[in-house]
Design an enzyme around this catalytic site. Structure first.
Site, mmCIF file in Angstrom:
data_model
loop_
_atom_site.group_PDB
_atom_site.id
_atom_site.type_symbol
_atom_site.label_atom_id
_atom_site.label_comp_id
_atom_site.label_asym_id
_atom_site.label_seq_id
_atom_site.Cartn_x
_atom_site.Cartn_y
_atom_site.Cartn_z
ATOM 1 N N ALA A 71 -26.217 47.856 -11.277
ATOM 2 C CA ALA A 71 -27.855 48.298 -11.458
ATOM 3 C C ALA A 71 -28.321 48.675 -12.560
ATOM 4 O O ALA A 71 -27.406 49.175 -13.464
ATOM 5 C CB ALA A 71 -28.093 49.180 -10.362
ATOM 6 N N GLY A 114 -23.870 46.866 -8.268
ATOM 7 C CA GLY A 114 -24.786 46.108 -7.410
ATOM 8 C C GLY A 114 -24.307 44.654 -7.459
ATOM 9 O O GLY A 114 -24.498 43.768 -6.777
ATOM 10 N N GLU A 117 -21.803 43.982 -4.964
ATOM 11 C CA GLU A 117 -22.206 44.089 -3.925
ATOM 12 C C GLU A 117 -22.694 42.540 -3.558
ATOM 13 O O GLU A 117 -22.650 41.792 -2.417
ATOM 14 C CB GLU A 117 -23.198 45.285 -3.493
ATOM 15 C CG GLU A 117 -22.357 46.513 -3.529
ATOM 16 C CD GLU A 117 -23.382 47.679 -3.750
ATOM 17 O OE1 GLU A 117 -23.271 48.504 -3.105
ATOM 18 O OE2 GLU A 117 -24.300 47.658 -4.674
ATOM 19 N N GLU A 137 -20.044 53.763 -8.589
ATOM 20 C CA GLU A 137 -21.169 54.587 -8.553
ATOM 21 C C GLU A 137 -20.824 56.032 -8.513
ATOM 22 O O GLU A 137 -21.665 56.935 -8.793
ATOM 23 C CB GLU A 137 -22.230 54.032 -7.045
ATOM 24 C CG GLU A 137 -22.801 52.793 -7.453
ATOM 25 C CD GLU A 137 -21.922 51.543 -6.857
ATOM 26 O OE1 GLU A 137 -22.485 50.770 -6.825
ATOM 27 O OE2 GLU A 137 -20.636 51.535 -6.882
#
Length: 263
Positions: A71, A114, A117, A137
């Protein structure tokens, strides 16, 4: 924000040939960081490909240098718990994950946060020999918010998932293959051809049967997985109100070590 925004058009490109849509993330200067415009554009293209009868399979890649380093942290710094729950980026991740047609992730270089993911939400993961997977994270004082607490376990088991989420470490391509995170590892120069070969084989199958098979395999996601993903988002949203999250994000942006106080 619209996925058809001209300013976002170059962030994700789409080429369609012989039943396969090749989607490529195009922010190489920032390692394909997942900005909101990029996510919205990607989600829109995934939905369009899902609705296009000419598209039977999707290949998603960032090219041979990097998939996505995760991200855009500046995007997270502007959220509070309430805004994160209804944010466009959260909705974009949901739309990407809900694609009905088979999706092959072609992963090279960093595949983190992200980006990881998104890859693990695909049906196949083809890894280049330079691929690196991870959920870092925890090092920002937050948790994965788009499936990272759930998507590792079906492929690699709960122990591997716990290490990924709680330690925030990195996993190289061959270790990822041994653990079941990647389906195969190929030389980096063979990455896109290998992914396209798998996609072509899938595109040659009966499309209704392929979509039905994918739906049946993911049936368990619709209740237990959906509930777990919702809990993940709620937990992530709550953490955004913590002093530790503010410190972790600020430290990352300032390129310094964070000092967490447990508040």
């Amino acid at each position: 924000m619209s996925e058809t925004d001209p300013a976002a058009a170059g962030l994700v490109t789409c080429e369609i040939a012989e039943g396969v849509a090749l989607l490529r993330l195009e922010r190489p200067s920032v390692r394909n960081a997942l900005s909101l415009p990029l996510l919205v554009r990607l989600a829109g293209l995934m939905v369009s490909c899902d609705a296009d009868r000419e598209v039977r399979c999707i290949v998603l890649t960032g090219g041979v240098r990097v998939f996505s380093a995760g991200a855009d942290v500046e995007m997270l710094s502007g959220h509070n718990p309430a805004s994160y729950m209804v944010s466009e980026n959260r909705q974009a991740f949901d739309r990407i994950r809900e694609t009905r047609k088979p999706v092959v992730a072609a992963v090279a270089g960093y595949c983190l946060g992200g980006g990881c993911e998104i890859a693990l939400g695909c049906d196949f993961v083809v890894a280049a020999d330079n691929a690196v997977f991870g959920q870092p994270e925890i090092n920002l004082g937050i948790i994965p918010g788009a499936g990272g607490t759930q998507l590792w376990a079906p492929r690699a088991g709960s122990g591997v998932q716990a290490r990924a989420v709680l330690e925030g470490g990195l996993v190289g391509a061959y270790e990822a293959r041994r653990r079941g995170i990647a389906d195969c590892v190929v030389p980096v120069e063979a990455l896109i051809p290998a992914a396209m070969e798998i996609a072509a084989a899938l595109a040659a199958k009966a499309p209704l049967a392929v979509q039905a098979a994918k739906s049946a395999m993911r049936f368990g996601w619709r209740a237990p997985m959906a509930a777990a993903l919702e809990l993940e988002v709620v937990t992530m949203a709550g953490l955004l109100a913590s002093e530790d999250a503010a410190e972790g994000i600020d430290a990352f942006l300032a390129k310094r070590q964070p000092s967490f106080g447990g508040r």
